[in-house]
Design a protein around this motif. Structure first.
Motif, PDB file in Angstrom:
ATOM      1  N   ASN A 158       0.865  -1.180   0.000  1.00  0.00           N
ATOM      2  CA  ASN A 158       0.000   0.000   0.000  1.00  0.00           C
ATOM      3  C   ASN A 158       0.903   1.232   0.000  1.00  0.00           C
ATOM      4  O   ASN A 158       1.204   1.785   1.043  1.00  0.00           O
ATOM      5  CB  ASN A 158      -0.914  -0.030   1.225  1.00  0.00           C
ATOM      6  CG  ASN A 158      -1.833  -1.229   1.217  1.00  0.00           C
ATOM      7  OD1 ASN A 158      -2.893  -1.192   0.621  1.00  0.00           O
ATOM      8  ND2 ASN A 158      -1.411  -2.310   1.852  1.00  0.00           N
ATOM      9  N   ASP A 159       1.337   1.629  -1.176  1.00  0.00           N
ATOM     10  CA  ASP A 159       2.344   2.687  -1.324  1.00  0.00           C
ATOM     11  C   ASP A 159       1.672   4.046  -1.519  1.00  0.00           C
ATOM     12  O   ASP A 159       1.828   4.694  -2.543  1.00  0.00           O
ATOM     13  CB  ASP A 159       3.254   2.335  -2.508  1.00  0.00           C
ATOM     14  CG  ASP A 159       4.452   3.260  -2.624  1.00  0.00           C
ATOM     15  OD1 ASP A 159       4.811   3.920  -1.630  1.00  0.00           O
ATOM     16  OD2 ASP A 159       5.030   3.313  -3.723  1.00  0.00           O
ATOM     17  N   TYR A 160       0.940   4.470  -0.496  1.00  0.00           N
ATOM     18  CA  TYR A 160       0.248   5.760  -0.578  1.00  0.00           C
ATOM     19  C   TYR A 160       1.231   6.923  -0.601  1.00  0.00           C
ATOM     20  O   TYR A 160       0.921   7.982  -1.120  1.00  0.00           O
ATOM     21  CB  TYR A 160      -0.716   5.926   0.596  1.00  0.00           C
ATOM     22  CG  TYR A 160      -1.686   4.792   0.725  1.00  0.00           C
ATOM     23  CD1 TYR A 160      -2.713   4.620  -0.205  1.00  0.00           C
ATOM     24  CD2 TYR A 160      -1.565   3.864   1.750  1.00  0.00           C
ATOM     25  CE1 TYR A 160      -3.600   3.567  -0.103  1.00  0.00           C
ATOM     26  CE2 TYR A 160      -2.451   2.805   1.861  1.00  0.00           C
ATOM     27  CZ  TYR A 160      -3.467   2.664   0.934  1.00  0.00           C
ATOM     28  OH  TYR A 160      -4.331   1.612   1.031  1.00  0.00           O
ATOM     29  N   ASP A 177       1.942   9.560   3.794  1.00  0.00           N
ATOM     30  CA  ASP A 177       2.520  10.908   3.872  1.00  0.00           C
ATOM     31  C   ASP A 177       2.285  11.569   5.219  1.00  0.00           C
ATOM     32  O   ASP A 177       2.916  12.577   5.535  1.00  0.00           O
ATOM     33  CB  ASP A 177       1.944  11.799   2.769  1.00  0.00           C
ATOM     34  CG  ASP A 177       2.482  11.429   1.408  1.00  0.00           C
ATOM     35  OD1 ASP A 177       3.647  10.993   1.320  1.00  0.00           O
ATOM     36  OD2 ASP A 177       1.743  11.570   0.420  1.00  0.00           O
ATOM     37  N   THR A 183       3.112   2.697   3.027  1.00  0.00           N
ATOM     38  CA  THR A 183       3.781   3.998   3.111  1.00  0.00           C
ATOM     39  C   THR A 183       2.706   5.069   3.104  1.00  0.00           C
ATOM     40  O   THR A 183       1.718   4.967   2.370  1.00  0.00           O
ATOM     41  CB  THR A 183       4.760   4.228   1.943  1.00  0.00           C
ATOM     42  OG1 THR A 183       4.037   4.359   0.727  1.00  0.00           O
ATOM     43  CG2 THR A 183       5.777   3.100   1.836  1.00  0.00           C
ATOM     44  N   ARG A 195       7.469  -2.139  -6.547  1.00  0.00           N
ATOM     45  CA  ARG A 195       6.220  -2.613  -5.952  1.00  0.00           C
ATOM     46  C   ARG A 195       5.929  -4.048  -6.388  1.00  0.00           C
ATOM     47  O   ARG A 195       5.542  -4.890  -5.586  1.00  0.00           O
ATOM     48  CB  ARG A 195       5.040  -1.711  -6.325  1.00  0.00           C
ATOM     49  CG  ARG A 195       4.920  -0.478  -5.469  1.00  0.00           C
ATOM     50  CD  ARG A 195       3.590   0.235  -5.672  1.00  0.00           C
ATOM     51  NE  ARG A 195       3.452   0.848  -6.982  1.00  0.00           N
ATOM     52  CZ  ARG A 195       3.941   2.031  -7.329  1.00  0.00           C
ATOM     53  NH1 ARG A 195       4.602   2.750  -6.447  1.00  0.00           N
ATOM     54  NH2 ARG A 195       3.771   2.505  -8.537  1.00  0.00           N
ATOM     55  N   TYR A 205      13.641   1.812  -0.902  1.00  0.00           N
ATOM     56  CA  TYR A 205      13.234   0.485  -1.353  1.00  0.00           C
ATOM     57  C   TYR A 205      14.161  -0.598  -0.806  1.00  0.00           C
ATOM     58  O   TYR A 205      13.700  -1.605  -0.261  1.00  0.00           O
ATOM     59  CB  TYR A 205      13.181   0.397  -2.884  1.00  0.00           C
ATOM     60  CG  TYR A 205      12.872  -1.009  -3.335  1.00  0.00           C
ATOM     61  CD1 TYR A 205      11.596  -1.546  -3.157  1.00  0.00           C
ATOM     62  CD2 TYR A 205      13.857  -1.818  -3.891  1.00  0.00           C
ATOM     63  CE1 TYR A 205      11.314  -2.845  -3.530  1.00  0.00           C
ATOM     64  CE2 TYR A 205      13.576  -3.117  -4.269  1.00  0.00           C
ATOM     65  CZ  TYR A 205      12.306  -3.623  -4.087  1.00  0.00           C
ATOM     66  OH  TYR A 205      12.027  -4.918  -4.456  1.00  0.00           O
ATOM     67  N   THR A 236       8.959   2.563  -7.064  1.00  0.00           N
ATOM     68  CA  THR A 236       8.627   2.544  -8.490  1.00  0.00           C
ATOM     69  C   THR A 236       7.717   1.337  -8.735  1.00  0.00           C
ATOM     70  O   THR A 236       7.617   0.437  -7.888  1.00  0.00           O
ATOM     71  CB  THR A 236       9.894   2.402  -9.359  1.00  0.00           C
ATOM     72  OG1 THR A 236      10.479   1.111  -9.098  1.00  0.00           O
ATOM     73  CG2 THR A 236      10.900   3.512  -9.093  1.00  0.00           C
ATOM     74  N   GLU A 237       7.088   1.293  -9.893  1.00  0.00           N
ATOM     75  CA  GLU A 237       6.212   0.163 -10.223  1.00  0.00           C
ATOM     76  C   GLU A 237       6.970  -1.171 -10.200  1.00  0.00           C
ATOM     77  O   GLU A 237       6.484  -2.140  -9.618  1.00  0.00           O
ATOM     78  CB  GLU A 237       5.516   0.381 -11.569  1.00  0.00           C
ATOM     79  CG  GLU A 237       4.468  -0.669 -11.877  1.00  0.00           C
ATOM     80  CD  GLU A 237       3.406  -0.834 -10.793  1.00  0.00           C
ATOM     81  OE1 GLU A 237       3.069  -1.991 -10.475  1.00  0.00           O
ATOM     82  OE2 GLU A 237       2.921   0.184 -10.254  1.00  0.00           O
ATOM     83  N   GLN A 243       3.957   6.966  -2.223  1.00  0.00           N
ATOM     84  CA  GLN A 243       4.648   6.900  -3.519  1.00  0.00           C
ATOM     85  C   GLN A 243       6.164   6.868  -3.349  1.00  0.00           C
ATOM     86  O   GLN A 243       6.902   7.649  -3.947  1.00  0.00           O
ATOM     87  CB  GLN A 243       4.196   8.042  -4.420  1.00  0.00           C
ATOM     88  CG  GLN A 243       2.706   7.998  -4.695  1.00  0.00           C
ATOM     89  CD  GLN A 243       2.222   9.123  -5.577  1.00  0.00           C
ATOM     90  OE1 GLN A 243       2.942  10.089  -5.818  1.00  0.00           O
ATOM     91  NE2 GLN A 243       1.012   8.994  -6.066  1.00  0.00           N
TER      92      GLN A 243
END
Length: 168
Positions: free
Chosen positions: A42-44, A77, A75, A53, A153, A49-50, A46
């Protein structure tokens, strides 16, 4: 389905200062405080990278299928209205239903990059193996050193791999 989770936490490049805080009852928090789950990653915030993920998703899905133990990476904010990342991670993992209720075997790794904080929330079944001490050591020795190099990452991936190795 509510999971009773325990947590361990670490902070990236900062020292915790004791503050008077108001505890937040997760049952009173509106659902809008927590993002809707979109999967095992859940990479909220950002952060990835794709391809990153996808690679991390495969690692976590394969582990879940092999063991029925679920690790979720999240992630964000912001942790507002929370001030404590550990409490936020625990409540978020409970809200998302990480792991199975019968075994209480979930683990949520939560990163708030702008807050410079990371936490690992573990279910009570998980806590039997992955203690607070182990989780803190993983954060301090595997994750934070990569963060200091600007490689979020690799830090998360190294942390996840180490947690998987210790959980087996």
């Amino acid at each position: 389905m509510t999971l009773n989770l325990l947590s361990c936490k670490g902070t990236a490049q900062e020292t915790e200062i004791k503050k008077t805080t108001t505890e937040i009852d997760v049952s009173e928090v509106t659902e809008s405080v927590f993002p809707e789950p979109i999967g095992i990653i859940n990479d909220y915030g950002q952060v990835f990278t794709e391809p990153q993920r996808a690679e991390l998703s495969k690692l976590l899905y394969d582990y879940d299928i092999e063991t029925t133990r679920q690790i979720v990476v999240i992630t964000v904010d912001s942790i507002t209205p929370y001030t404590n990342i550990q409490k936020y991670a625990t409540d978020l993992a409970q809200t998302l239903g990480v792991g199975t209720a019968e075994k209480n075997n979930g683990l949520a790794l939560v990163l708030c990059k702008p807050c410079r904080r990371i936490s690992i929330a573990t279910g009570t079944g998980t806590e039997l193996v992955l203690t607070d001490e182990i989780c803190t050591k993983v954060i301090d020795e595997k994750i934070v050193p990569e963060f200091k190099n600007g490689d979020f990452y690799t830090g998360i991936k190294n942390g996840v791999i180490t947690l998987i190795e210790k959980w087996n």
